[in-house]
Design a protein around this motif. Structure first.
Motif, mmCIF file in Angstrom:
data_model
loop_
_atom_site.group_PDB
_atom_site.id
_atom_site.type_symbol
_atom_site.label_atom_id
_atom_site.label_comp_id
_atom_site.label_asym_id
_atom_site.label_seq_id
_atom_site.Cartn_x
_atom_site.Cartn_y
_atom_site.Cartn_z
ATOM 1 N N ALA A 71 -1.942 13.244 -1.236
ATOM 2 C CA ALA A 71 -0.840 13.760 -2.046
ATOM 3 C C ALA A 71 -0.635 12.820 -3.224
ATOM 4 N N PRO A 72 -0.160 13.332 -4.354
ATOM 5 C CA PRO A 72 0.067 12.466 -5.514
ATOM 6 C C PRO A 72 1.042 11.334 -5.185
ATOM 7 N N VAL A 73 0.715 10.152 -5.658
ATOM 8 C CA VAL A 73 1.585 8.985 -5.465
ATOM 9 C C VAL A 73 2.166 8.607 -6.822
ATOM 10 N N ARG A 74 3.476 8.698 -6.947
ATOM 11 C CA ARG A 74 4.136 8.480 -8.239
ATOM 12 C C ARG A 74 4.523 7.026 -8.467
ATOM 13 N N THR A 75 4.698 6.295 -7.387
ATOM 14 C CA THR A 75 5.105 4.894 -7.526
ATOM 15 C C THR A 75 4.163 4.011 -6.723
ATOM 16 N N ARG A 76 4.075 2.766 -7.128
ATOM 17 C CA ARG A 76 3.222 1.824 -6.421
ATOM 18 C C ARG A 76 3.730 1.622 -4.995
ATOM 19 N N GLN A 77 2.785 1.481 -4.062
ATOM 20 C CA GLN A 77 3.142 1.284 -2.658
ATOM 21 C C GLN A 77 2.526 -0.027 -2.169
ATOM 22 N N PRO A 78 3.167 -1.141 -2.477
ATOM 23 C CA PRO A 78 2.603 -2.438 -2.069
ATOM 24 C C PRO A 78 2.592 -2.598 -0.552
ATOM 25 N N VAL A 79 1.643 -3.389 -0.071
ATOM 26 C CA VAL A 79 1.535 -3.658 1.363
ATOM 27 C C VAL A 79 2.365 -4.900 1.682
ATOM 28 N N PRO A 80 3.338 -4.790 2.573
ATOM 29 C CA PRO A 80 4.160 -5.960 2.926
ATOM 30 C C PRO A 80 3.316 -7.060 3.567
ATOM 31 N N ALA A 81 3.782 -8.284 3.459
ATOM 32 C CA ALA A 81 3.089 -9.426 4.065
ATOM 33 C C ALA A 81 3.396 -9.455 5.554
ATOM 34 N N ASP A 82 2.725 -8.556 6.274
ATOM 35 C CA ASP A 82 3.005 -8.389 7.697
ATOM 36 C C ASP A 82 1.708 -7.985 8.399
ATOM 37 N N PRO A 83 1.370 -8.598 9.531
ATOM 38 C CA PRO A 83 0.107 -8.285 10.214
ATOM 39 C C PRO A 83 -0.061 -6.804 10.536
ATOM 40 N N PHE A 84 1.015 -6.151 10.975
ATOM 41 C CA PHE A 84 0.911 -4.726 11.294
ATOM 42 C C PHE A 84 0.595 -3.916 10.040
ATOM 43 N N ALA A 85 1.270 -4.225 8.935
ATOM 44 C CA ALA A 85 1.024 -3.511 7.680
ATOM 45 C C ALA A 85 -0.402 -3.745 7.198
ATOM 46 N N TRP A 86 -0.900 -4.974 7.359
ATOM 47 C CA TRP A 86 -2.281 -5.259 6.967
ATOM 48 C C TRP A 86 -3.265 -4.419 7.787
ATOM 49 N N GLU A 87 -2.991 -4.317 9.078
ATOM 50 C CA GLU A 87 -3.886 -3.565 9.956
ATOM 51 C C GLU A 87 -3.898 -2.084 9.585
#
Length: 270
Positions: A114-130
């Motif tokens: 789906a179109p992404v209108r805003t940046r979606q940064p990855v939080p500094a978190d092991p689960f988010a990295w995975e």
């Protein structure tokens, strides 16, 4: 029409499965694809005309389309409508059911975007990295599968156009590289992120399209040559001297199969 819109292959292709117009568009695209690959050379133009595709002109009603279809098939209109048309429609219905069955049996479905209108940064978190790495590898795998499919489609188009052998061979080599790259990506993804998925790398890469039959050793040889993100040049260099494998792959595409006419019996049209 309502029954066709419920087919798994149509629902799966619809941009919005809950919207009837979206399903109708998916059905139209699927029918066009099936008619483009209608495997009876004599009746393919007639089948397309019957459903309003070239050689039919836009806006023709069913009666006019039937007359055109009968003419291009070399039949009298009444005979065509009574004897030939039901078989053409039946064959297309069988293809739609087979398409739905393939969707039902697919080991995995490519993720919808789906179109992404805003940046979606990855939080500094092991689960988010995975989670991000999982999506990254999944996307790489599907990207490789679609890239392989593009080359396999190109081969079939060139063969249909009766392109020279050198042109077909060049694309076939690219297809081998793309196919092997996709297989390598599938193996890596399944091992790292989906060890419990009831699907093999070969089942996943088969969704790219038909390829010549390879032995497990031949498939492994191609995959090893493409692993690690190898370029096409590196892939070809790694397989230098494997003329037997190259012949199996290329000649598998170039081999001609016997025609399988829809309504032929003992060499005569019914």
């Amino acid at each position: 029409m309502a029954v066709l819109l419920e087919l798994r292959g149509i629902v799966g292709r619809a941009v919005d499965p809950d919207d009837q117009a979206s399903r109708v568009a998916a059905l139209d695209g699927t029918l066009r694809g099936l008619l483009a690959r209608f495997d009876d050379a004599r009746y393919a133009p007639a089948a397309r005309a019957l459903f309003g595709l070239p050689p039919a002109e836009p806006g023709l009603n069913l009666t006019a389309r039937r007359e055109l279809a009968a003419r291009v098939a070399g039949h009298e209109a009444h005979h065509f409508r009574k004897r030939v048309e039901p078989q053409l429609v039946g064959k297309l219905a069988d293809e739609l059911l087979a398409d739905a069955d393939r969707f039902t049996r697919s080991p995995m479905i490519a993720p919808r975007l789906a179109p992404v209108r805003t940046r979606q940064p990855v939080p500094a978190d092991p689960f988010a990295w995975e989670v991000a790495e999982h999506e990254e590898q999944l996307t790489r795998m599907w990207s490789a599968i679609y890239a392989a499919r593009a080359e396999l489609l190109c081969i079939e188009r060139l063969i249909s156009l009766q392109a020279d052998r050198q042109s077909v061979v060049r694309v076939a080599v690219t297809a081998a590289w793309r196919w092997a790259s996709a297989r390598a990506e599938a193996i890596g993804y399944l091992a790292a992120f989906a060890p419990d998925v009831a699907a093999s790398a070969d089942e996943l890469v088969a969704m790219a399209g038909w390829t010549p039959a390879l032995t497990p050793a031949q498939a492994s040889l191609l995959t090893e040559a493409a692993s690690g993100g190898a370029s096409r040049e590196a892939f070809v260099a790694a397989l230098h001297g494997e003329t037997g494998l190259g012949a199996v792959w290329v000649d598998g595409f170039l081999a001609r199969t016997a025609p399988n006419p829809l309504i032929e019996e003992n060499g005569k049209a019914s």
